[in-house]
Design a protein around this motif. Structure first.
Motif, PDB file in Angstrom:
ATOM      1  N   THR A   1       0.830  -1.209   0.000  1.00 29.97           N
ATOM      2  CA  THR A   1       0.000   0.000   0.000  1.00 29.97           C
ATOM      3  C   THR A   1       0.863   1.257   0.000  1.00 29.97           C
ATOM      4  OG1 THR A   1      -1.812  -1.145   1.084  1.00 29.97           O
ATOM      5  CG2 THR A   1      -1.793   1.258   1.261  1.00 29.97           C
ATOM      6  N   THR A   2       1.829   1.332   0.880  1.00 33.38           N
ATOM      7  CA  THR A   2       2.675   2.523   0.969  1.00 33.38           C
ATOM      8  C   THR A   2       3.491   2.717  -0.303  1.00 33.38           C
ATOM      9  OG1 THR A   2       2.813   2.206   3.358  1.00 33.38           O
ATOM     10  CG2 THR A   2       4.434   3.691   2.361  1.00 33.38           C
TER      11      THR A   2
ATOM     12  N   GLY B   1       2.805   1.403  -3.206  1.00 35.21           N
ATOM     13  CA  GLY B   1       1.851   1.635  -4.291  1.00 35.21           C
ATOM     14  C   GLY B   1       1.416   3.083  -4.389  1.00 35.21           C
ATOM     15  N   ARG B   2       1.108   3.690  -3.247  1.00 33.44           N
ATOM     16  CA  ARG B   2       0.721   5.116  -3.244  1.00 33.44           C
ATOM     17  C   ARG B   2       1.843   5.984  -3.816  1.00 33.44           C
ATOM     18  NH1 ARG B   2      -1.579   4.446   2.046  1.00 33.44           N
ATOM     19  NH2 ARG B   2      -3.822   4.470   1.810  1.00 33.44           N
ATOM     20  N   ARG B   3       3.055   5.724  -3.362  1.00 34.56           N
ATOM     21  CA  ARG B   3       4.188   6.540  -3.809  1.00 34.56           C
ATOM     22  C   ARG B   3       4.523   6.292  -5.275  1.00 34.56           C
ATOM     23  NH1 ARG B   3       7.895   6.357   1.682  1.00 34.56           N
ATOM     24  NH2 ARG B   3       6.312   7.375   2.952  1.00 34.56           N
TER      25      ARG B   3
ATOM     26  N   ALA C   1       2.365   5.353  -7.604  1.00 34.77           N
ATOM     27  CA  ALA C   1       1.301   6.008  -8.373  1.00 34.77           C
ATOM     28  C   ALA C   1       1.549   7.510  -8.463  1.00 34.77           C
ATOM     29  CB  ALA C   1      -0.056   5.728  -7.728  1.00 34.77           C
ATOM     30  N   GLN C   2       1.984   8.089  -7.366  1.00 39.16           N
ATOM     31  CA  GLN C   2       2.280   9.527  -7.346  1.00 39.16           C
ATOM     32  C   GLN C   2       3.404   9.855  -8.327  1.00 39.16           C
ATOM     33  OE1 GLN C   2       3.563  10.956  -3.466  1.00 39.16           O
ATOM     34  NE2 GLN C   2       2.216  12.727  -3.692  1.00 39.16           N
TER      35      GLN C   2
ATOM     36  N   PRO D   1      -3.649   6.959 -10.909  1.00 41.67           N
ATOM     37  CA  PRO D   1      -4.492   6.694  -9.739  1.00 41.67           C
ATOM     38  C   PRO D   1      -3.948   5.501  -8.952  1.00 41.67           C
ATOM     39  CG  PRO D   1      -5.795   6.651 -11.780  1.00 41.67           C
ATOM     40  CD  PRO D   1      -4.348   6.757 -12.164  1.00 41.67           C
ATOM     41  N   PHE D   2      -4.209   5.502  -7.655  1.00 41.83           N
ATOM     42  CA  PHE D   2      -3.835   4.388  -6.792  1.00 41.83           C
ATOM     43  C   PHE D   2      -5.102   3.794  -6.178  1.00 41.83           C
ATOM     44  CE2 PHE D   2      -3.192   2.817  -2.462  1.00 41.83           C
ATOM     45  CZ  PHE D   2      -2.361   1.744  -2.747  1.00 41.83           C
TER      46      PHE D   2
ATOM     47  N   ASP E   1      -6.239   0.558  -3.405  1.00 40.91           N
ATOM     48  CA  ASP E   1      -5.899  -0.531  -2.490  1.00 40.91           C
ATOM     49  C   ASP E   1      -7.077  -1.501  -2.527  1.00 40.91           C
ATOM     50  OD1 ASP E   1      -5.856  -2.122  -0.112  1.00 40.91           O
ATOM     51  OD2 ASP E   1      -4.410  -0.732   0.748  1.00 40.91           O
TER      52      ASP E   1
ATOM     53  N   ARG F   1      -9.046  -1.997   0.736  1.00 41.05           N
ATOM     54  CA  ARG F   1      -9.964  -0.894   1.076  1.00 41.05           C
ATOM     55  C   ARG F   1     -11.240  -0.993   0.240  1.00 41.05           C
ATOM     56  NH1 ARG F   1      -8.294  -1.598   4.530  1.00 41.05           N
ATOM     57  NH2 ARG F   1      -6.221  -1.121   5.188  1.00 41.05           N
TER      58      ARG F   1
ATOM     59  N   LYS G   1      -3.247   2.327 -13.814  1.00 41.22           N
ATOM     60  CA  LYS G   1      -3.325   2.668 -12.402  1.00 41.22           C
ATOM     61  C   LYS G   1      -2.370   1.758 -11.658  1.00 41.22           C
ATOM     62  CE  LYS G   1      -7.623   1.419 -12.447  1.00 41.22           C
ATOM     63  NZ  LYS G   1      -8.896   0.810 -12.538  1.00 41.22           N
TER      64      LYS G   1
END
Length: 179
Positions: free
Chosen positions: A26-27, A29-31, A33-34, A39-40, A42, A45, A84
């Motif tokens: 998750t962490t 993946g977010r970074r 994607a940024q 888009p990211f 999870d 979620r 994504k």
């Protein structure tokens, strides 16, 4: 940080992060994607939102098999052909149908880490990890790794994470993707 050379990847497909719990899907993946301006999502979620309950509650109420079926449906919806970054739950890639879908319609990236690092990371959130509910987390993670790592190895990209900031893992992925 060690990355295996990747076969030519189609960057127009979703990037799907797989690996054991606590590896940082998750962490990272977010970074990632940024960095890629994508888009990211999870998948855990998304599953919780769709079900209106936590994953731990789903495991308790319906069992792992029914949870995995719902997980497969959510991941199938997320892999819609649009670019994504998707972080999956640790067991998602173990489901044969989910794995086939990911390998056929996305680029799978296996984030791998040694057991000591995983134990340290998941130790902070044991209550939200149904598969670690009872028993020694180290033993359970080692047993999961023994079963899952050979399946995770089917992913075309393998990133071995080290105890460095997550940004280092993102950098390795970018390098392997040729970006």
């Amino acid at each position: 940080m060690h990355a295996t050379p990747a076969p030519r990847t189609d960057l127009n497909r979703p990037l799907v992060l797989i690996g054991l719990m606590g590896v940082g899907k998750t962490t990272v993946g977010r970074r990632l994607a940024q960095r890629l301006h994508l888009p990211f999502v999870d998948s855990d979620r998304e599953i919780e939102d769709a079900a209106g309950m936590t994953i731990a509650e789903m495991f308790e109420r319906f069992g792992e098999q029914q949870f995995r079926d719902g997980e497969r449906r959510v991941i199938q919806r997320l892999i819609d052909g649009r670019r994504k970054v998707i972080a999956t739950g640790g067991g998602a890639f173990m489901n044969e149908q989910t794995r086939a879908l990911i390998l056929e319609r996305a680029t799978a990236i296996w984030l791998d880490a040694d057991i000591d690092m995983l134990v340290e990371r998941v130790g902070r959130r044991l209550g939200s990890r149904p598969l670690l509910k009872d028993g020694d987390p180290r033993e359970k993670l080692a047993a999961l790794a023994a079963v899952r790592n050979p399946i995770y190895a089917l992913a075309p990209i393998h990133i071995k994470s080290r105890p460095l900031p997550h940004e280092a893992t993102v950098g390795e992925i970018m390098k392997v993707l040729g970006l």
